[in-house]
Design an enzyme around this catalytic site. Structure first.
Site, mmCIF file in Angstrom:
data_model
loop_
_atom_site.group_PDB
_atom_site.id
_atom_site.type_symbol
_atom_site.label_atom_id
_atom_site.label_comp_id
_atom_site.label_asym_id
_atom_site.label_seq_id
_atom_site.Cartn_x
_atom_site.Cartn_y
_atom_site.Cartn_z
ATOM 1 N N TYR A 220 5.385 -5.588 36.516
ATOM 2 C CA TYR A 220 4.019 -5.184 36.820
ATOM 3 C C TYR A 220 3.029 -6.309 36.563
ATOM 4 O O TYR A 220 1.886 -6.066 36.241
ATOM 5 C CB TYR A 220 3.640 -3.955 35.981
ATOM 6 C CG TYR A 220 4.393 -2.712 36.368
ATOM 7 C CD1 TYR A 220 4.015 -1.495 35.840
ATOM 8 C CD2 TYR A 220 5.477 -2.730 37.223
ATOM 9 C CE1 TYR A 220 4.698 -0.341 36.163
ATOM 10 C CE2 TYR A 220 6.163 -1.590 37.552
ATOM 11 C CZ TYR A 220 5.766 -0.394 37.010
ATOM 12 O OH TYR A 220 6.450 0.753 37.317
ATOM 13 N N LYS B 93 19.239 -4.272 33.074
ATOM 14 C CA LYS B 93 20.129 -4.423 34.225
ATOM 15 C C LYS B 93 20.589 -5.876 34.213
ATOM 16 O O LYS B 93 20.449 -6.608 35.204
ATOM 17 C CB LYS B 93 19.354 -4.080 35.499
ATOM 18 C CG LYS B 93 20.206 -4.000 36.752
ATOM 19 C CD LYS B 93 20.981 -2.717 36.881
ATOM 20 C CE LYS B 93 21.915 -2.792 38.082
ATOM 21 N NZ LYS B 93 22.959 -1.779 38.057
ATOM 22 N N ASP C 69 8.712 2.701 32.727
ATOM 23 C CA ASP C 69 7.890 3.612 33.511
ATOM 24 C C ASP C 69 8.744 4.743 34.061
ATOM 25 O O ASP C 69 8.450 5.925 33.887
ATOM 26 C CB ASP C 69 7.261 2.807 34.655
ATOM 27 C CG ASP C 69 6.162 3.573 35.346
ATOM 28 O OD1 ASP C 69 5.612 3.040 36.319
ATOM 29 O OD2 ASP C 69 5.859 4.688 34.913
ATOM 30 N N ASP D 200 21.358 2.230 35.197
ATOM 31 C CA ASP D 200 21.838 3.313 36.047
ATOM 32 C C ASP D 200 22.730 4.261 35.244
ATOM 33 O O ASP D 200 22.677 5.485 35.420
ATOM 34 C CB ASP D 200 22.536 2.800 37.314
ATOM 35 C CG ASP D 200 23.441 1.621 37.073
ATOM 36 O OD1 ASP D 200 23.831 0.970 38.050
ATOM 37 O OD2 ASP D 200 23.759 1.337 35.903
ATOM 38 N N ASP E 123 8.974 8.727 32.522
ATOM 39 C CA ASP E 123 8.606 9.875 33.351
ATOM 40 C C ASP E 123 9.783 10.809 33.556
ATOM 41 O O ASP E 123 9.619 12.026 33.647
ATOM 42 C CB ASP E 123 8.070 9.387 34.701
ATOM 43 C CG ASP E 123 6.595 9.048 34.620
ATOM 44 O OD1 ASP E 123 6.001 8.720 35.651
ATOM 45 O OD2 ASP E 123 6.033 9.117 33.509
#
Lengths: 358, 374
Positions: A149, A196, A253, A229, A257
């Site tokens: 971001y 990752k 993020d 994942d 959520d």
């Protein structure tokens, strides 16, 4: 060597600025941003409950201005920001994003000016509000300043766009330090770093290296690394497998959520932003819901639980427990629930029920 | 071509709406269309087989056994590839280019650095630009969510997995995410074409364009353009964090989802998790000329040594993927037989591996499927 000096100065600044809490009688000043829409009503709930619980907090209210303040380039005034810097704690209600150009978004302003580097969301199942998941009890800690971001995008040629993801050692160490400190302070046993790094070897690899370094300083806390994942899949199958999760910005993020979805949505999730120098700004992450504003129908739970996490940051654990238990008991009882939880109570009735349970 | 397809589309959609929706799997399968083949279609077709690492050899062995039992017109050319090799061997790539179809167990990507993932390399070499995972509730397998039937179509070649990273100064690392119009357009076209060919009603694009305005904005633009060419299919967009939240609370609202690379990985694994786990979801990677079938969303469990050692890997995912492969090779009757047999075994519930809550080994499940074949 430079990084060692940096770490030492960061560490000492963090711990040295803990306020000495001498006695309950001297109230602690906290900045309150009621926000827009349903903000003022739920902020009123919080104030009433804190008063009834005799929490030693003195609120300093600030509102979003109607004009752009040139000193901050946003609708938040310089005074508001100074107030948070001075008091070191704050509570923020939902703020509607003003449309237009020429000013920074409110969240971006707060984040940059107060250097809020970690977003902490405790997610635990509320007994009495049944979702498909019953045994959720985890904390997500998300790095809030860099990563994907950073906002650095450009068009290389027509039809080809590049977006840059940045990971720095300084930011990763900072958030890892906070994660382990939080785990120790709240008696959590395990910290999982989500990454990752099998694909993004250098960037997430650096993040993991920093987490490992910090983990060595806390040998009593189990540290593990989970690929994102795999983490998503494990979270939806068995959320009890996780305890504290620490992640870079984008993954944080999405995962935070997802966890909010597991316990019932953003209307029930508390959140707290931690800044340099021990600043804590608790906030409600749901929207301002302009359609039910002023009708006494709003659910104050998210803001209330956020204020509880603010109290915990201030080490006022007994008050925090009292208020939290009152909230959980009221929801568990089921007699007074607001419309979004399936009940018919008004905000004021719900607030009064919580006060009765204190 | 678009103008010609619109009246055909309208006719098709109006006629199918009047028919009742036929169940994709049911134990008493009613054959509704007779497949008329071309003479010579029955000659056995070669398929490249890559067992891989970890549980890979176990589950591909299961597929081989079942194919043998069904006398399916396929024969496998096996190649040994391990995840820690520097690159995919050239003879494997040649074989896939000749056969056009491959079945893969799973390749472990070593963590830490130096070696780039062989899975990603394979996709880039063969330009397998679409990855497809079908996540659905299997009858008889109880999960927290019902009515899940989601297909996640994920762009497979660019995005965050471009692999372009460098250290700017010590302690600061940059990674580039590349989005191109070309790749976004072709994945959007594939997604809408899939929806059209499989009678799906809605395509949802997953993005984070409120933050990454240019990159995901370009992806969305391509999706919107393609959506106008398919007026019979509903199109909407959802931000990735809201998407994950909705997936765990109301998954029935999603049908086909088209996503860029990284979000696709997360969404596919989340959807697989809510519908029964990665042990049962079929999937594959497809490009213009080649197709590689593998377990749909295989997060992490390829390398699980305990499962490999105890031989309790779940073969259902790869069996269902091989049924997809049989349909791809135009052997629909064999594909149906395999799917009905697998479904029967799951519905019965006697032979289930550990990840589904049972105690059987891989071999026991395979034997049960072979017995259930009619």
């Amino acid at each position: 060597m430079a990084s060692q000096i940096l770490r030492r100065t960061l560490g000492s600044r963090y711990f040295a600025n803990q306020r000495p809490f001498s006695s309950v009688s001297t109230p602690i000043r906290a900045t309150l941003f009621p926000g827009d829409g349903i903000g003022p009503e739920i902020a009123e709930s919080v104030k009433q409950i804190f008063q009834a619980a005799e929490a030693p907090i003195e609120w300093e209210e600030h509102y979003v201005g109607t004009e752009v303040d040139p000193r901050t380039q946003s609708f938040l005034t310089w005074e508001s920001l100074e107030s948070v810097r001075r008091n070191r704690v704050g509570l923020k209600g939902p703020m509607a994003t003003p449309i237009g150009k020429g000013h920074r978004s409110l969240n971006l302003t707060l984040r940059k000016e107060l250097n809020l580097y970690a977003n902490v969301r405790p997610c635990y199942s509320l007994s009495g509000y049944k979702t498909r998941y019953d045994n959720v009890d985890l904390i997500t800690i998300r790095e809030n300043t860099e990563g994907e971001y950073s906002g650095l995008e450009h068009q290389v040629v027509r039809g080809v766009v590049e977006s840059i993801k940045i990971i720095t050692r300084q930011a990763s160490i900072r958030v890892a330090e906070y994660a382990f400190h939080y785990a120790k302070a709240h008696g959590r046993k395990r910290v999982s770093a989500i990454h990752k790094a099998n694909i993004m070897q250098k960037t997430d690899g650096l993040f993991l290296k920093c987490c490992r370094e910090v983990a060595e300083k806390y040998p009593e806390i189990t540290y593990e690394e989970v690929v994102i994942d795999n983490c998503c899949m494990m979270l939806v199958k068995n959320p009890a497998l996780f305890d504290v999760l620490v992640m870079p910005n984008l993954y944080g993020d999405i995962i935070s959520d997802l966890c909010a979805g597991l316990i019932g949505g953003l209307g029930l999730t508390p959140s707290c932003n931690i800044g340099e120098g021990g600043i804590a700004l608790a906030e409600a992450v749901h929207g301002s819901a302009p359609d039910i504003a002023g009708k006494n129908l709003a659910n104050p739970t998210a803001l209330l639980l956020s204020s509880v996490s603010m109290l915990r940051h201030l080490d006022l654990h007994d008050k925090a427990d009292r208020i939290q238990n009152a909230i959980l008991d009221t929801i568990a009882e089921g007699k007074y629930r607001t419309a979004d939880l399936g009940g018919t109570s008004k905000t004021t009735e719900f607030t009064k029920a919580i006060i009765d349970h204190l | 071509m678009a103008r010609r397809s619109i009246p055909i589309l309208k006719h098709l959609l109006s006629s199918t709406r009047s028919q009742s929706q036929s169940e994709p799997f049911n134990s008493t399968f009613k054959r509704c269309v007779t497949y008329m083949h071309r003479p010579g279609d029955g000659t056995p077709r070669p398929v490249t087989l890559i067992p891989g690492d970890g549980i890979g050899p176990l589950v591909t062995g299961a597929v081989e056994q079942v194919m043998e039992a069904m006398h399916a017109p396929v024969y496998f050319e096996k190649f040994i590839v391990h995840g820690d090799m520097k690159a995919v061997p050239t003879e494997v790539l040649e074989s896939i280019r000749k056969n056009k179809v491959c079945l893969k167990g799973g390749l472990i990507t070593p963590m830490g650095g130096g070696v780039s993932s062989l899975n990603v390399q394979l996709r880039k070499e063969l330009d397998l630009y679409a990855s497809l995972v079908n996540c659905f509730n299997l009858p008889g397998l109880a999960t927290r969510h019902d009515n899940v039937d989601i297909v996640v179509i994920r762009e497979n070649t660019e995005g965050e997995y471009a692999g372009l990273e460098h250290e700017v100064v010590p302690g600061v690392v940059e990674s580039l995410k590349v989005i191109t119009k070309f790749c976004s357009e072709r994945i959007a076209k594939y997604a809408f074409e899939y929806a059209y060919l499989n009678n799906r009603k809605k395509v949802t694009a997953v993005h984070k364009a409120n933050i990454m305005k240019l990159a995901d904005g370009l992806f969305l633009e391509s999706c919107r353009e393609v959506a106008t060419k398919y007026p019979g299919i509903k199109y909407n967009e959802i931000i990735v964090d809201n998407c994950c939240m909705q997936l765990v609370s109301k998954p029935e609202q999603f049908d086909v989802m088209v996503t860029p690379n990284l979000y696709g990985n997360l969404v596919a694994n989340t959807a697989a998790g809510i519908a029964g786990g990665t042990g049962v979801m079929p999937g594959g990677n497809v490009g213009a000329e080649h197709a590689v079938f593998e377990q749909g969303a295989s997060a992490g469990n390829v390398g699980n040594e305990k499962v490999a050692a105890q031989k309790t890997a779940n073969p259902v995912a790869l069996l269902l993927s091989s049924a997809m492969m049989l349909r791809h090779l135009q052997f629909p009757a064999f594909a149906d037989r395999l799917e009905v047999a697998v479904e029967k075994v799951i519905l019965e519930g006697k032979y289930r591996t550990k990840d589904l809550g049972g105690t059987s080994t891989t071999q026991e499940v395979v034997d049960a499927v072979i017995d259930a074949l009619d």
